[in-house]
Design a protein around this motif. Structure first.
Motif, PDB file in Angstrom:
ATOM      1  N   MET A   1       0.704  -1.389   0.183  1.00 14.70           N
ATOM      2  CA  MET A   1      -0.109  -0.032  -0.233  1.00 14.70           C
ATOM      3  C   MET A   1       0.251   1.556   0.244  1.00 14.70           C
ATOM      4  O   MET A   1       1.697   1.121   0.110  1.00 14.70           O
ATOM      5  N   GLU A   2       0.385   2.006  -0.304  1.00 17.18           N
ATOM      6  CA  GLU A   2       1.530   3.476  -0.450  1.00 17.18           C
ATOM      7  C   GLU A   2       0.889   4.388   0.930  1.00 17.18           C
ATOM      8  O   GLU A   2       0.536   3.822   1.966  1.00 17.18           O
ATOM      9  N   GLU A   3       2.190   4.620   1.403  1.00 14.80           N
ATOM     10  CA  GLU A   3       2.103   5.358   2.217  1.00 14.80           C
ATOM     11  C   GLU A   3       1.924   6.952   2.799  1.00 14.80           C
ATOM     12  O   GLU A   3       1.537   7.318   1.385  1.00 14.80           O
ATOM     13  N   LEU A   4       1.076   7.061   3.718  1.00 15.59           N
ATOM     14  CA  LEU A   4       0.513   7.626   4.204  1.00 15.59           C
ATOM     15  C   LEU A   4       1.407   8.583   4.599  1.00 15.59           C
ATOM     16  O   LEU A   4       2.358   9.237   5.062  1.00 15.59           O
ATOM     17  N   THR A   5       0.917  10.220   4.211  1.00 16.10           N
ATOM     18  CA  THR A   5       1.326  11.295   4.188  1.00 16.10           C
ATOM     19  C   THR A   5       1.044  12.186   6.036  1.00 16.10           C
ATOM     20  O   THR A   5      -0.292  11.102   6.613  1.00 16.10           O
ATOM     21  N   LYS A   6       1.219  12.620   6.783  1.00 20.50           N
ATOM     22  CA  LYS A   6       0.843  13.037   8.018  1.00 20.50           C
ATOM     23  C   LYS A   6      -0.088  13.673   8.538  1.00 20.50           C
ATOM     24  O   LYS A   6      -1.068  13.003   9.091  1.00 20.50           O
TER      25      LYS A   6
ATOM     26  N   MET B   1      -7.132  -1.306   6.762  1.00 15.64           N
ATOM     27  CA  MET B   1      -6.119  -2.319   7.171  1.00 15.64           C
ATOM     28  C   MET B   1      -6.269  -1.104   8.909  1.00 15.64           C
ATOM     29  O   MET B   1      -6.503  -0.540   9.258  1.00 15.64           O
ATOM     30  N   SER B   2      -6.208  -2.377   9.707  1.00 16.21           N
ATOM     31  CA  SER B   2      -6.127  -2.148  11.519  1.00 16.21           C
ATOM     32  C   SER B   2      -4.617  -1.138  11.786  1.00 16.21           C
ATOM     33  O   SER B   2      -3.719  -1.410  11.286  1.00 16.21           O
ATOM     34  N   LYS B   3      -4.537  -0.439  12.992  1.00 16.51           N
ATOM     35  CA  LYS B   3      -3.953   0.320  13.624  1.00 16.51           C
ATOM     36  C   LYS B   3      -2.898  -0.504  13.616  1.00 16.51           C
ATOM     37  O   LYS B   3      -1.948   0.414  12.825  1.00 16.51           O
ATOM     38  N   GLN B   4      -2.939  -1.733  14.140  1.00 16.27           N
ATOM     39  CA  GLN B   4      -1.984  -2.538  14.200  1.00 16.27           C
ATOM     40  C   GLN B   4      -0.653  -3.212  13.081  1.00 16.27           C
ATOM     41  O   GLN B   4       0.365  -2.432  13.500  1.00 16.27           O
ATOM     42  N   ASP B   5      -2.016  -3.544  11.599  1.00 13.13           N
ATOM     43  CA  ASP B   5      -1.263  -3.581  10.178  1.00 13.13           C
ATOM     44  C   ASP B   5      -0.837  -2.354  10.362  1.00 13.13           C
ATOM     45  O   ASP B   5       1.090  -2.826   9.723  1.00 13.13           O
ATOM     46  N   TYR B   6      -1.038  -1.885  10.213  1.00 14.75           N
ATOM     47  CA  TYR B   6       0.059  -0.314   9.477  1.00 14.75           C
ATOM     48  C   TYR B   6       0.906  -0.316  10.812  1.00 14.75           C
ATOM     49  O   TYR B   6       2.311   0.440   9.498  1.00 14.75           O
ATOM     50  N   GLY B   7       1.188  -0.091  11.406  1.00 13.56           N
ATOM     51  CA  GLY B   7       2.050   0.444  12.835  1.00 13.56           C
ATOM     52  C   GLY B   7       3.400  -0.834  12.441  1.00 13.56           C
ATOM     53  O   GLY B   7       4.358  -0.747  12.504  1.00 13.56           O
ATOM     54  N   LYS B   8       3.105  -2.201  12.166  1.00 12.04           N
ATOM     55  CA  LYS B   8       3.704  -2.882  11.804  1.00 12.04           C
ATOM     56  C   LYS B   8       4.785  -2.697  10.223  1.00 12.04           C
ATOM     57  O   LYS B   8       5.751  -2.563  10.014  1.00 12.04           O
ATOM     58  N   GLN B   9       3.759  -2.209   9.727  1.00  9.15           N
ATOM     59  CA  GLN B   9       4.137  -1.744   8.204  1.00  9.15           C
ATOM     60  C   GLN B   9       5.371  -0.864   8.053  1.00  9.15           C
ATOM     61  O   GLN B   9       6.489  -0.543   7.636  1.00  9.15           O
ATOM     62  N   SER B  10       5.026   0.192   9.018  1.00 11.48           N
ATOM     63  CA  SER B  10       6.195   1.618   8.897  1.00 11.48           C
ATOM     64  C   SER B  10       6.806   0.884  10.092  1.00 11.48           C
ATOM     65  O   SER B  10       7.727   1.189   9.338  1.00 11.48           O
TER      66      SER B  10
ATOM     67  N   ARG C   1       8.437  -1.747   9.625  1.00 14.52           N
ATOM     68  CA  ARG C   1       9.138  -2.433   8.952  1.00 14.52           C
ATOM     69  C   ARG C   1      10.687  -1.829   7.917  1.00 14.52           C
ATOM     70  O   ARG C   1      11.448  -1.669   8.258  1.00 14.52           O
ATOM     71  N   LYS C   2       9.257  -0.711   7.392  1.00 12.78           N
ATOM     72  CA  LYS C   2      10.093   0.160   6.363  1.00 12.78           C
ATOM     73  C   LYS C   2      11.197   1.369   7.347  1.00 12.78           C
ATOM     74  O   LYS C   2      12.297   1.102   6.680  1.00 12.78           O
ATOM     75  N   PHE C   3      10.868   1.717   8.326  1.00 20.25           N
ATOM     76  CA  PHE C   3      11.743   2.131   9.256  1.00 20.25           C
ATOM     77  C   PHE C   3      12.955   1.786   9.495  1.00 20.25           C
ATOM     78  O   PHE C   3      13.788   1.997   9.390  1.00 20.25           O
ATOM     79  N   PHE C   4      12.956   0.610   9.834  1.00 23.40           N
ATOM     80  CA  PHE C   4      13.436  -0.259  10.406  1.00 23.40           C
ATOM     81  C   PHE C   4      14.749  -0.770   8.874  1.00 23.40           C
ATOM     82  O   PHE C   4      15.579  -0.915   9.404  1.00 23.40           O
ATOM     83  N   SER C   5      13.945  -1.431   8.260  1.00 25.47           N
ATOM     84  CA  SER C   5      14.586  -1.271   7.199  1.00 25.47           C
ATOM     85  C   SER C   5      15.795   0.034   6.899  1.00 25.47           C
ATOM     86  O   SER C   5      16.774  -0.310   6.052  1.00 25.47           O
ATOM     87  N   ASN C   6      14.782   0.963   6.666  1.00 25.49           N
ATOM     88  CA  ASN C   6      15.473   2.493   5.620  1.00 25.49           C
ATOM     89  C   ASN C   6      16.725   2.642   6.487  1.00 25.49           C
ATOM     90  O   ASN C   6      17.205   3.358   6.321  1.00 25.49           O
ATOM     91  N   TYR C   7      16.562   2.859   8.459  1.00 25.23           N
ATOM     92  CA  TYR C   7      17.374   3.693   9.385  1.00 25.23           C
ATOM     93  C   TYR C   7      18.351   2.904  10.388  1.00 25.23           C
ATOM     94  O   TYR C   7      19.667   3.416  10.526  1.00 25.23           O
TER      95      TYR C   7
END
Length: 120
Positions: free
Chosen positions: A1-6, A69-78, A80-86
């Protein structure tokens, strides 16, 4: 899924809290003063629906939206991306950062040790 803006993420937080809501309900839930215009929030909600984060039920000309999408699933997805990128997917790098930057207490470190013991 596309990333969300703030702004989109802020609106999703309201939907995760309310579960089902009309645009007017979202506006009422926002802490801002003055409240944002209806059209602004409606536009963000339609973007979230197009991105696949929300779906809706139709009541005449009115739409009631709900999260797909649940808040928990979004948190996991976010995360994973943060963990990978940083942290290059390195748990050691993440923990090292946390210890150095967050100034973890001894109790925090003991809790982390227990979690590691339970999951290894």
């Amino acid at each position: 899924m596309e990333e969300l803006t703030k702004a989109e993420e802020r609106i999703m937080q309201v939907f995760w809290k309310l579960q089902h809501a009309f645009v007017k309900d979202v506006i009422e839930e926002l802490d801002e003063s003055p409240k944002p215009p209806y059209n602004t929030i409606s536009s963000i909600v339609r973007i979230l629906e197009k991105k696949g984060y929300l779906s809706y039920k139709t009541y005449g000309k009115t739409y009631q939206y709900f999260p797909v999408m649940s808040k928990q699933d979004y948190g996991k997805q976010s995360f994973r991306k943060f963990f990978s990128n940083y942290f290059d997917n390195s748990a050691a790098s993440l923990l090292s950062f946390m210890v150095k930057e967050k100034e973890l207490s001894k109790a925090d470190l003991e809790e982390i040790k227990e979690i590691i013991k339970q999951n290894s």
